[in-house]
Design a protein around this motif. Structure first.
Motif, short mmCIF file in Angstrom:
data_model
loop_
_atom_site.label_atom_id
_atom_site.label_comp_id
_atom_site.label_asym_id
_atom_site.label_seq_id
_atom_site.Cartn_x
_atom_site.Cartn_y
_atom_site.Cartn_z
N ALA A 31 3.18 -9.85 -10.51
CA ALA A 31 2.97 -11.30 -10.51
C ALA A 31 1.60 -11.65 -9.93
O ALA A 31 0.88 -12.48 -10.49
CB ALA A 31 4.07 -12.01 -9.73
N SER A 32 1.25 -11.01 -8.83
CA SER A 32 -0.02 -11.29 -8.18
C SER A 32 -1.21 -10.91 -9.08
O SER A 32 -2.16 -11.68 -9.22
CB SER A 32 -0.09 -10.52 -6.86
N SER A 33 -1.14 -9.75 -9.69
CA SER A 33 -2.25 -9.33 -10.54
C SER A 33 -2.34 -10.20 -11.79
O SER A 33 -3.45 -10.54 -12.23
CB SER A 33 -2.13 -7.85 -10.90
N THR A 34 -1.21 -10.58 -12.35
CA THR A 34 -1.23 -11.46 -13.52
C THR A 34 -1.84 -12.81 -13.17
O THR A 34 -2.67 -13.34 -13.91
CB THR A 34 0.20 -11.64 -14.07
N LEU A 35 -1.46 -13.36 -12.03
CA LEU A 35 -2.02 -14.63 -11.59
C LEU A 35 -3.53 -14.51 -11.39
O LEU A 35 -4.29 -15.40 -11.80
CB LEU A 35 -1.34 -15.10 -10.31
#
Length: 62
Positions: A31-35
């Motif tokens: 989630a963090s990398s996608t954001l």
């Protein structure tokens, strides 16, 4: 936004797990990398089409 992405990825991960294909990293990292990737894309003025961009990042999470 992070919580929404995390919910989506958690749902997706549960489906993958049921099929015997778990992610190798925690959902929070995905989630963090996608954001971060999407934030960069927006800040740069969307230099790539949404379709092209999705085609480039989606394979990272298969």
């Amino acid at each position: 936004m992070f919580d929404l992405l995390l919910d989506i990825i958690t749902f997706w991960a549960e489906d993958r797990k049921a099929k015997g294909r778990s992610f190798q990293v925690p959902n929070e990292i995905i989630a963090s990398s996608t954001l971060g990737i999407v934030s960069w894309w927006l800040q740069e003025g969307t230099p790539y089409s949404p379709s092209y961009f999705a085609q480039q990042i989606f394979p990272m999470y298969k």
